[in-house]
Design a protein around this motif. Structure first.
Motif: not given
Lengths: 132, 250
Positions: A76-83, A89-91, B94-96
């Motif tokens: 149930g934890n809520t958090w804000e996404f921070n790129h 690459t993930t971003s 390609y993305f994961v």
């Protein structure tokens, strides 16, 4: 530019709404961009300005930002996404397909990948104003 | 608030002559192998072909094609699929990458809509879509969002598979969606149950693909794959693509 494809979608969608409401001129289109997709408003605005024609010739495009909230389905934890916490690459992967977030991000409290993108996912058309 | 992506999807697909959805209610019947082999075979005939892996949680066509991890879509007013073994190929991998993609229904829909909205397919003769098993979100979203789809149904000789597939065909028929026919994959005898049952439903039984042990060792090697029994069986499927498409069930 990935934003170009999204700008095309915004205009196609706004055109449909304008037709449904018999608007001959669209004066203002309000778009909201969620933080998860990391769409750059200046790039989106540039793409829109390059493509606007016909009923959008003199339209003003308002681009608003929205924070992205993720909610863990397990604890149930809520958090804000921070790129900024992600590598490039993930971003970028999340930029192209926001659901890729499920492959890289885990709940900071319980480490579960089973979370909901509660808000601020991508690009939304929020409002359109015009003259009939 | 309105999702603008939906409005552009059919424009993105407008230059594609035929969209073939390779689908099965049951998993493990060889959908991905048939989708990839069919795409390769059509491309070998000189057609312009795209292959789109929509099995987000279990993608495998990139493995069948031997797609290198360095291959990525090109960014140009959206995402241009790279050409792999003569196919325009798009996949969530390609993305994961090699990471699991634990997606629930709404996420599957969103990822599918995003890929449909931003992928810049060229002018294609065929877009072959490899589906996840079942009649869940991906199938329902494609039916909802894409106008010109035709279904190619894959089963095995097992009645367990066919009983599930009957439900899928009932759904597709109820929605009046075109069904090219049914392929019986990995057949090891001459049993006539599946052909009879398929025809009893008023659908086209395209043919059987005999089980071929060489198929497994041809994964990642498209040329070898096309030389297997599976590869040769594509002729019957391609013939069915040129035939009358049924959309009636009894």
């Amino acid at each position: 530019m990935h934003e170009w494809a999204l700008a095309e979608a915004v205009l196609a969608s706004a055109r449909q709404i304008a037709e449904q409401n018999q608007l001959k001129i669209v004066t203002e289109v309000t778009i909201r961009v969620g933080a998860l997709q990391q769409v750059e408003p200046p790039i989106l605005r540039f793409a829109l300005s390059q493509m606007k024609e016909g009923i959008f010739k003199n339209s003003k495009f308002r681009i608003l930002r929205a924070k992205s909230t993720l909610k863990c389905r397990i604890c149930g934890n809520t958090w804000e996404f921070n790129h900024k916490k992600l590598d490039k690459t993930t971003s970028e992967a999340i930029h192209f397909i926001p659901e890729a977030a499920h492959s890289y991000i885990k709940c900071p409290k319980c480490s579960s990948p089973d979370f909901e993108i509660a808000s601020g996912r991508g690009v939304w058309l929020e409002d359109i104003k015009g003259v009939q | 608030m309105l999702d603008p992506r939906i409005s552009i999807i059919n424009e993105r697909l407008a230059k594609i002559k035929r969209i073939i959805v390779v689908s099965s209610g049951k998993g493990g019947v060889g959908k991905s192998m048939i989708a990839a082999t069919l795409a390769l075979s059509l491309a070998g005939d000189g057609y312009k072909v795209g292959l789109f892996d929509l099995d987000f949680t279990g993608p495998s066509t990139h493995i069948i094609l031997g797609v290198s991890k360095s291959v990525q879509p090109r960014e140009e007013k959206g995402l241009v699929p790279p050409v792999v073994n003569g196919l325009e190929f798009m996949s969530l991998v390609y993305f994961v990458g090699d990471n699991p993609a634990p997606l629930r229904g709404a996420d599957v829909s969103n990822a599918l809509i995003e890929l449909l909205a931003v992928t810049q397919w060229g002018a294609l003769d065929y877009l072959i879509i490899d589906m996840p098993p079942g009649i869940g979100d991906a199938v329902l979203d494609l039916v909802r969002l894409v106008k010109q789809i035709e279904f190619l149904i894959i089963t095995t000789p097992s009645l367990l598979a066919f009983e599930v597939i009957k439900k899928q065909m009932a759904l597709l028929c109820e929605l009046k969606l075109p069904i090219i026919g049914v392929v019986e994959n990995m057949k090891m005898d001459k049993a006539q149950v599946i052909p009879q049952e398929t025809r009893r439903l008023g659908l086209n039984y395209i043919g059987a693909v005999a089980f071929d042990q060489r198929v497994e060792s041809s994964i990642g090697n498209p040329a070898k794959l096309l030389s297997t029994t599976l590869g040769h069986s594509m002729n019957e499927i391609k013939k069915a693509l040129g035939g009358k498409v049924s959309c009636r069930c009894r």
